[in-house]
Every structure is written in structure tokens, then in C-alpha cells.
Scaffold this motif. Structure first.
Motif, PDB file in Angstrom:
ATOM      1  N   GLU A  39     -27.143  11.640   6.912  1.00  0.00           N
ATOM      2  CA  GLU A  39     -26.323  12.661   6.579  1.00  0.00           C
ATOM      3  C   GLU A  39     -25.207  12.600   7.610  1.00  0.00           C
ATOM      4  O   GLU A  39     -23.950  12.453   7.798  1.00  0.00           O
ATOM      5  N   ARG A  40     -25.966  12.855   9.180  1.00  0.00           N
ATOM      6  CA  ARG A  40     -25.168  12.726  10.286  1.00  0.00           C
ATOM      7  C   ARG A  40     -24.319  11.518  10.243  1.00  0.00           C
ATOM      8  O   ARG A  40     -22.969  11.343  10.774  1.00  0.00           O
ATOM      9  N   THR A  41     -24.877  10.514  10.260  1.00  0.00           N
ATOM     10  CA  THR A  41     -24.173   9.000  10.282  1.00  0.00           C
ATOM     11  C   THR A  41     -22.824   8.957   9.293  1.00  0.00           C
ATOM     12  O   THR A  41     -21.831   8.236   9.614  1.00  0.00           O
ATOM     13  N   ALA A  42     -22.924   9.506   7.924  1.00  0.00           N
ATOM     14  CA  ALA A  42     -21.892   9.589   7.251  1.00  0.00           C
ATOM     15  C   ALA A  42     -20.752  10.513   7.639  1.00  0.00           C
ATOM     16  O   ALA A  42     -19.653  10.256   7.667  1.00  0.00           O
ATOM     17  N   GLN A  43     -21.098  11.351   8.434  1.00  0.00           N
ATOM     18  CA  GLN A  43     -20.042  12.154   9.218  1.00  0.00           C
ATOM     19  C   GLN A  43     -19.632  11.632  10.005  1.00  0.00           C
ATOM     20  O   GLN A  43     -18.317  11.660  10.406  1.00  0.00           O
ATOM     21  N   THR A  44     -20.307  10.936  11.055  1.00  0.00           N
ATOM     22  CA  THR A  44     -19.849  10.106  12.152  1.00  0.00           C
ATOM     23  C   THR A  44     -18.743   9.276  11.419  1.00  0.00           C
ATOM     24  O   THR A  44     -17.803   9.274  12.082  1.00  0.00           O
ATOM     25  N   PHE A  45     -18.959   8.443  10.527  1.00  0.00           N
ATOM     26  CA  PHE A  45     -17.983   7.529   9.944  1.00  0.00           C
ATOM     27  C   PHE A  45     -17.055   8.542   9.391  1.00  0.00           C
ATOM     28  O   PHE A  45     -15.508   7.760   9.407  1.00  0.00           O
ATOM     29  N   GLU A  46     -17.168   9.464   8.637  1.00  0.00           N
ATOM     30  CA  GLU A  46     -16.011  10.073   8.137  1.00  0.00           C
ATOM     31  C   GLU A  46     -14.929  10.557   9.400  1.00  0.00           C
ATOM     32  O   GLU A  46     -13.776  10.396   9.355  1.00  0.00           O
ATOM     33  N   ILE A  47     -15.543  11.046  10.328  1.00  0.00           N
ATOM     34  CA  ILE A  47     -14.886  11.483  11.637  1.00  0.00           C
ATOM     35  C   ILE A  47     -13.919  10.366  12.145  1.00  0.00           C
ATOM     36  O   ILE A  47     -12.798  10.611  12.325  1.00  0.00           O
ATOM     37  N   SER A  48     -14.498   9.343  12.186  1.00  0.00           N
ATOM     38  CA  SER A  48     -13.863   8.270  12.837  1.00  0.00           C
ATOM     39  C   SER A  48     -12.866   7.884  12.011  1.00  0.00           C
ATOM     40  O   SER A  48     -11.786   7.360  12.440  1.00  0.00           O
ATOM     41  N   ALA A  49     -13.118   7.654  10.886  1.00  0.00           N
ATOM     42  CA  ALA A  49     -12.283   7.284   9.769  1.00  0.00           C
ATOM     43  C   ALA A  49     -10.881   8.233   9.710  1.00  0.00           C
ATOM     44  O   ALA A  49      -9.731   7.948  10.010  1.00  0.00           O
ATOM     45  N   GLU A  50     -11.123   9.589   9.982  1.00  0.00           N
ATOM     46  CA  GLU A  50      -9.826  10.284  10.133  1.00  0.00           C
ATOM     47  C   GLU A  50      -9.286  10.270  11.503  1.00  0.00           C
ATOM     48  O   GLU A  50      -7.817  10.126  11.640  1.00  0.00           O
ATOM     49  N   GLU A  51     -10.065   9.919  12.707  1.00  0.00           N
ATOM     50  CA  GLU A  51      -9.603   9.918  13.868  1.00  0.00           C
ATOM     51  C   GLU A  51      -8.549   8.432  13.839  1.00  0.00           C
ATOM     52  O   GLU A  51      -7.521   8.317  14.997  1.00  0.00           O
ATOM     53  N   ALA A  52      -8.902   7.491  13.046  1.00  0.00           N
ATOM     54  CA  ALA A  52      -8.254   6.212  13.377  1.00  0.00           C
ATOM     55  C   ALA A  52      -6.738   6.449  12.742  1.00  0.00           C
ATOM     56  O   ALA A  52      -5.910   5.818  13.219  1.00  0.00           O
ATOM     57  N   LYS A  53      -6.580   7.595  11.943  1.00  0.00           N
ATOM     58  CA  LYS A  53      -5.065   7.959  11.964  1.00  0.00           C
ATOM     59  C   LYS A  53      -4.203   8.526  12.744  1.00  0.00           C
ATOM     60  O   LYS A  53      -3.179   9.065  12.470  1.00  0.00           O
ATOM     61  N   ARG A  54      -5.044   9.086  13.621  1.00  0.00           N
ATOM     62  CA  ARG A  54      -4.477   9.996  14.826  1.00  0.00           C
ATOM     63  C   ARG A  54      -4.423   9.538  16.256  1.00  0.00           C
ATOM     64  O   ARG A  54      -4.712  10.194  16.883  1.00  0.00           O
ATOM     65  N   ILE A  55      -4.228   8.067  16.516  1.00  0.00           N
ATOM     66  CA  ILE A  55      -4.215   7.409  17.915  1.00  0.00           C
ATOM     67  C   ILE A  55      -2.968   7.478  18.113  1.00  0.00           C
ATOM     68  O   ILE A  55      -2.194   6.674  17.643  1.00  0.00           O
ATOM     69  N   HIS A  56      -2.564   8.021  19.183  1.00  0.00           N
ATOM     70  CA  HIS A  56      -1.147   8.113  19.607  1.00  0.00           C
ATOM     71  C   HIS A  56      -1.021   8.391  21.138  1.00  0.00           C
ATOM     72  O   HIS A  56      -1.946   8.873  21.814  1.00  0.00           O
ATOM     73  N   GLY A  57       0.138   7.874  21.669  1.00  0.00           N
ATOM     74  CA  GLY A  57       0.322   8.099  23.158  1.00  0.00           C
ATOM     75  C   GLY A  57       1.374   9.419  23.349  1.00  0.00           C
ATOM     76  O   GLY A  57       1.235  10.328  22.553  1.00  0.00           O
ATOM     77  N   GLU A  58       2.177   9.476  24.402  1.00  0.00           N
ATOM     78  CA  GLU A  58       3.143  10.568  24.575  1.00  0.00           C
ATOM     79  C   GLU A  58       4.399  10.132  25.290  1.00  0.00           C
ATOM     80  O   GLU A  58       4.318   9.327  25.798  1.00  0.00           O
ATOM     81  N   GLY A  59       5.248  11.217  25.052  1.00  0.00           N
ATOM     82  CA  GLY A  59       6.599  10.983  25.660  1.00  0.00           C
ATOM     83  C   GLY A  59       6.255  11.170  27.155  1.00  0.00           C
ATOM     84  O   GLY A  59       5.501  12.128  27.607  1.00  0.00           O
ATOM     85  N   VAL A  60       6.856  10.304  28.130  1.00  0.00           N
ATOM     86  CA  VAL A  60       7.018  10.540  29.614  1.00  0.00           C
ATOM     87  C   VAL A  60       8.377  10.718  30.087  1.00  0.00           C
ATOM     88  O   VAL A  60       9.030   9.793  29.955  1.00  0.00           O
ATOM     89  N   PRO A  61       8.728  12.039  30.497  1.00  0.00           N
ATOM     90  CA  PRO A  61      10.031  12.270  31.099  1.00  0.00           C
ATOM     91  C   PRO A  61      10.311  11.486  32.409  1.00  0.00           C
ATOM     92  O   PRO A  61      10.635  12.224  33.276  1.00  0.00           O
ATOM     93  N   VAL A  62      10.243  10.227  32.285  1.00  0.00           N
ATOM     94  CA  VAL A  62      10.621   9.352  33.652  1.00  0.00           C
ATOM     95  C   VAL A  62      11.772   9.596  34.035  1.00  0.00           C
ATOM     96  O   VAL A  62      12.198   9.521  35.466  1.00  0.00           O
ATOM     97  N   GLU A  63      12.979   9.933  32.990  1.00  0.00           N
ATOM     98  CA  GLU A  63      14.245  10.090  33.369  1.00  0.00           C
ATOM     99  C   GLU A  63      14.769  11.135  34.508  1.00  0.00           C
ATOM    100  O   GLU A  63      15.694  11.505  34.968  1.00  0.00           O
TER     101      GLU A  63
END
Ligand SMILES: NC(=O)c1ccc[n+]([C@@H]2O[C@H](COP(=O)([O-])OP(=O)(O)OC[C@H]3O[C@@H](n4cnc5c(N)ncnc54)[C@H](O)[C@@H]3O)[C@@H](O)[C@H]2O)c1
Ligand SMILES: O=C[C@H](O)CS(=O)(=O)O
Length: 472
Positions: free
Chosen positions: A100-124
Motif C-alpha cells: 500500500e505504501r509503495t502505491a502511495q510512493t508511485f502516486e506521489i511520484s506521479a504527481e510530482e512529475a507534473k510540478r518540476i520547475h525552476g525559478e525566475g532570477v533577477p539578474v538585471e
């Protein structure tokens, strides 16, 4: 008897060299699995590299595959749990929870696959950087090599494969050679869920041969290892400047302060000292009890421990099954004998029959005894008393390990003080050290390892930050 193949580049390959898998309770051989040669291990890395570089999966496709894997795990829950119980020896109750925990680990991984992002950096805002626009993106590292231990052979594989695939990497998996069957089943489920060829390659065999070939293969970009500190250190040394995430052992401590809810403390400590016959990296090994409640706690803890039933892990009445091998149980017996000869007292347990070790409570243990300062990884707990909390914390921090610890207290001030002062990766208040929710950041300090698991955190480790700067 079934002879299972390994998976390389989408091809299930049966080799002549076989490894026998035993039922850890009966000792009978239940299956054989193919062993990878050096050439096949190299082909596995080639396949992962090709998959990663030629067939990039979109984040949404990764989400779909991981989500489907989670669903398939639940559909096959009972069958998978039986495999775990057979090849590890943990009880069916524990194995069902692991699936059951393994199913959770895959579900959380699935969700996280959709929110991998960087950030704006105010170099200016830097002088001379006017009219620049910058932001970061997170790129997959490429080829991830996952090496996993015997004790949680499904969920700890999931904690590596789930985030690695979510992040867009391809994987070579080497599970523990004594528990390869469940990793094999999981590999089949990922294939059924639609994972394309080469994204997951399964190689089976001994750590000393396959593990060390993989460690020297420079095409691997990142290693994610869970196992013993000795092997973790060797892997780190063999892999040079490449990134290595290490989830290693510990000798977890729990403090029971004089103001604790004693019923809760006894309950939690018993449950979390003997689960999976104590073969859990955050299992309670050292219990420090305030002198005012020491005798009361000890009496209740021993009585509850004596009520635990050992036996066949398939019997629903069983609380504790066999250890992973007769050798490990004999090692435990020797450490307990050494402690007794050095002055510790046996409160209950201590007997061994083959791989079966009775749940054991020792009192009067000292900090320099192996049962205290080394990782026991067995159903054995040492109880000691303390008078001053800070003195107790000092003793806990003497350990060269630092994965998780626990404290039972009804005072917020005491809880915060201990949480800051005890040097560990995770501090659990009013529960024992053996608490883990699969989404939380998880990992140790000192010789307990380096890097964090939990899908969100593992994805961070398994991606590289890249800054992109535009001159507008
Ligand atoms: N921190 C955590 O999250 C965590 C979780 C579970 C287990 N553990 C630790 O794992 C240990 C028990 O598991 P184990 O006995 O399977 O550990 P182990 O170190 O013996 O084996 C772990 C893996 O490493 C492989 N291996 C062995 N020698 C190797 C080498 N030279 N090069 C590369 N790989 C090699 C093994 O085949 C296996 O797949 C305990 O110390 C426990 O605390 C830690
Ligand atoms: O053995 C150590 C594991 O990481 C603990 S858990 O099964 O993940 O909770």
C-alpha cells in the motif's frame, strides 16, 4: 521451479547462471533468477543511456505511467504481499502495508512529475546586467543506478525508481540478491503500465560483482543507494566525483521523559522496536527513560514484548517472523551474549532457533556496547535510565549515526529543545523513531548517509539546476 529472466532494453533475458531464492521461514528454494554477466550489466547501462537521450517522455506521460503503476500495485496487492513475505520473512500484515505504501510512493511520484520547475532570477539587478532576463530549469541527470537492500524490497525500490522516472531519467536497478522477486514483479508492472524499453533495466546478482561493475561505469550519472554503511562508503569511494545519494544504517534512540504519556510511549516503542524482526533502518534500538518512570516503563515494556508471538509470517497471529538469515540471527545472538558478559541484564528473549530470534529486551546497557553503538538490525532493544535530559542528549549524540530519533514528552518546550539538540535527519515527537510518511523528506546525517528521499526531495536530487540568461 520458475526461472525468472532479467530485463535489459525491453528484452527479458534468461541467463545460464542462476541465483536461488529461498523462503526465509522454511528455508526452501522457491524460485531461481537469472544473474547478469559483466557484459549484460554494461548493456543495461547502454540501454538506459539510449532511452534517456533518444526517447524523452513528457512530464504528463511520466505522470500517466507512474499513476498506472500505483493502480496496478493495488490491484495485485495480495499476490505482491505474499512474495514479500516469502522472500523477506516479514509478516503478511507488514507486507500488505508495504504494498500500500509503495502505491502511495508511485502516486506521489506521479504527481510530482507534473510540478518540476525552476525559478525566475533577477539578474538585471546586478550592475552591468541591464536588459537581461534569467530563469532556471531543472534537467534530468541522465542515467540513474539504483541499488537497494533486502528489508523493504518493494517500497525502497519505489523510492528510487518513482522519482528517477518522474524526473525524466532512465534507470539501471540492482536489487538485493536475497530478495530479487518483488523487484522483478515491479519491473513487470512498470512495463505493463507503459514504460518504454530501456527506461528501466533490471540486473540481478551479487553486490560485490555487479555492484562494483556498475560503480565503475562512468556512463552512470547518479547513484541512489540504500544499504549498509560499509557498502555505502565503498560505493562513494569507487564513484569519484559523480553524485551518490546514500541512505544508510542507524541505531535509533528514543527518549521517554518523566512527563510522557506512558501508555502511548510503551505502545509506540513496542510496535516500532520489533517490526520486521527489528530489520528497519529507523527501528528503535536504544530507549532512554527518565529515572522517575524507569521501573514502571520497563515493567510494562517487557510485559508487552513477552506477549508478542513469533512464528510463520503467513500466520495472521504472528507478530515477528524470521530474520533474513541464520547468519544474521547468529550474529545477533553473539552481540547479545557479549553485552550480557559485559554487565547488561536480560529482561526477556535472547533465544535463537535458526533464523528466528525472540524479541529481546536488555537493561543496564552501556553506550560502548555493540548492542548500543553499532547498528543491531535485529529484534533487540536496550533500555537505559537518565537523570538529566541534556546528559541523555549528549549520550544520544555520541553515536556516529543520525537517521531519526524520537521523544515522548507533554512539554512543547522540552520537545523543541530536544528536536534542535539531537543531531539527526528526522526528529519524531510523541511517536518512536520509526515513523515515515512516504512524502516527507527522509535521510540521515553523519554516517547514516547523504541526500534526501521522499519523491519531491529525491526529484530535486535527481535533477540538475541550469540557469538560462537572455540578453534582450
Ligand atoms: N537509511 C535508509 O533509508 C535505509 C533503509 C533500509 C535499509 N537500510 C540499511 O540497509 C542495511 C541492510 O540492508 P542490506 O543488508 O541489504 O545492505 P547491504 O549493504 O548488504 O546491501 C545493499 C545493496 O548493496 C549491494 N551491494 C553489496 N556490496 C556491494 C558493492 N560492493 N558495491 C555495490 N553494491 C553492493 C547489495 O547486493 C544490495 O543490493 C542496514 O544497514 C540498514 O540500516 C537503510
Ligand atoms: O528500513 C528503513 C526504511 O527506510 C524504513 S521505511 O520502511 O521506509 O519506513
Amino acid at each position: 521451479m520458475e526461472h525468472y529472466p532479467i530485463l535489459i532494453d525491453g528484452e527479458w533475458i534468461q541467463t545460464e547462471e542462476k541465483l536461488e531464492v529461498k523462503d526465509k521461514y522454511s528455508g526452501e528454494t522457491v524460485a531461481a533468477v537469472s544473474v547478469a554477466s559483466k557484459q549484460l550489466a554494461e548493456r543495461a547501462v547502454t540501454a538506459a543511456q539510449k532511452a534517456y537521450s533518444t526517447n524523452r517522455l513528457s512530464p504528463y506521460r511520466r505522470y500517466e505511467i507512474l499513476k498506472k503503476t500505483s493502480e496496478l500495485l493495488l490491484e495485485h496487492k495480495q499476490e505482491l504481499a505474499r512474495i514479500i513475505t516469502q522472500e523477506v520473512g516479514k509478516t503478511m500484515k507488514e507486507s500488505v502495508t508495504e504494498v500500500e505504501r509503495t502505491a502511495q510512493t508511485f502516486e506521489i511520484s506521479a504527481e510530482e512529475a507534473k510540478r518540476i520547475h525552476g525559478e525566475g532570477v533577477p539578474v538585471e539587478s546586478s550592475p552591468g546586467a541591464e536588459n537581461r532576463l534569467a530563469f532556471t530549469i531543472r534537467m534530468p541527470v541522465g542515467v540513474v543506478c539504483a541499488i537497494t537492500p533486502f528489508n523493504v524490497p518493494l517500497n525502497l525500490v519505489a523510492h528510487k525508481i518513482g522519482p528517477a522516472i518522474a524526473a525524466g531519467n532512465a534507470v539501471v536497478l540492482k536489487p538485493a540478491s536475497v530478495t530479487p522477486l518483488i523487484a522483478l514483479k515491479l519491473t513487470q508492472l512498470l512495463e505493463t503500465a507503459g514504460l518504454p524499453s530501456g527506461y528501466l533495466n533490471l540486473v540481478i546478482g551479487s553486490g560485490s560483482s555487479i555492484g562494483s561493475w556498475l560503480a565503475r561505469d562512468e556512463r552512470i550519472n547518479l547513484y541512489t543507494f540504500t544499504g549498509s554503511p560499509a557498502v555505502g562508503k565503498a560505493l562513494k569511494q569507487a564513484t569519484g566525483l559523480r553524485k551518490v545519494l546514500l541512505e544508510l544504517g542507524s541505531n535509533s534512540a528514543v527518549v521517554v521523559h518523566h512527563d510522557a504519556d506512558l501508555n502511548l510511549a510503551v505502545d509506540m516503542c513496542v510496535n516500532k522496536s520489533f517490526a520486521n524482526a527489528g530489520q528497519v533502518c529507523i527501528s528503535v534500538q536504544r530507549i532512554y527513560v527518565h529515572k522517575d518512570i524507569y521501573e514502571d516503563f520497563k515493567a510494562r515494556f517487557v510485559a508487552r514484548t513477552q506477549a508478542l508471538r513469533t512464528g510463520s509470517p503467513f500466520d495472521p497471529e504472528t507478530d515477528i517472523g524470521p530474520m533474513i538469515s541464520v547468519k544474521e540471527a547468529a550474529r545477533t545472538e553473539q552481540w547479545v551474549q557479549e553485552a550480557l558478559q559485559a554487565g547488561a541484564r536480560l529482561e526477556c528473549g535472547g533465544q535463537r532457533t535458526g533464523a528466528m530470534f525472540q524479541p529481546t529486551v536488555l537493561s543496564g546497557v552501556r553506550d560502548d556496547m555493540k548492542v548500543t553503538c553499532e547498528e543491531l538490525f535485529a529484534p533487540v532493544v536496550g533500555i537505559t535510565e537518565y537523570a538529566e535530559l541534556d546528559e541523555c542528549i549528549k549520550r544520544i549524540n555520541l553515536s556516529r549515526f543520525g537517521l531519526q530519533a524520537g521523544i515522548f514528552t507533554t512539554s512543547l518546550t522540552t520537545a523543541f529543545h530536544a528536536a534542535k539538540a539531537i543531531h539527526v535527519g528526522g526528529m519524531i515527537v510523541n511517536d518512536a523513531s520509526q515513523f515515515r510518511a512516504d512524502l516527507m523528506p527522509y535521510g540521515g546525517v553523519k554516517e547514516s548517509g547523504w541526500g534526501k528521499e521522499g519523491p519531491k526531495y529525491a526529484i530535486h536530487e535527481m535533477t540538475e539546476e541550469r540557469i538560462i540568461v537572455f540578453n534582450l
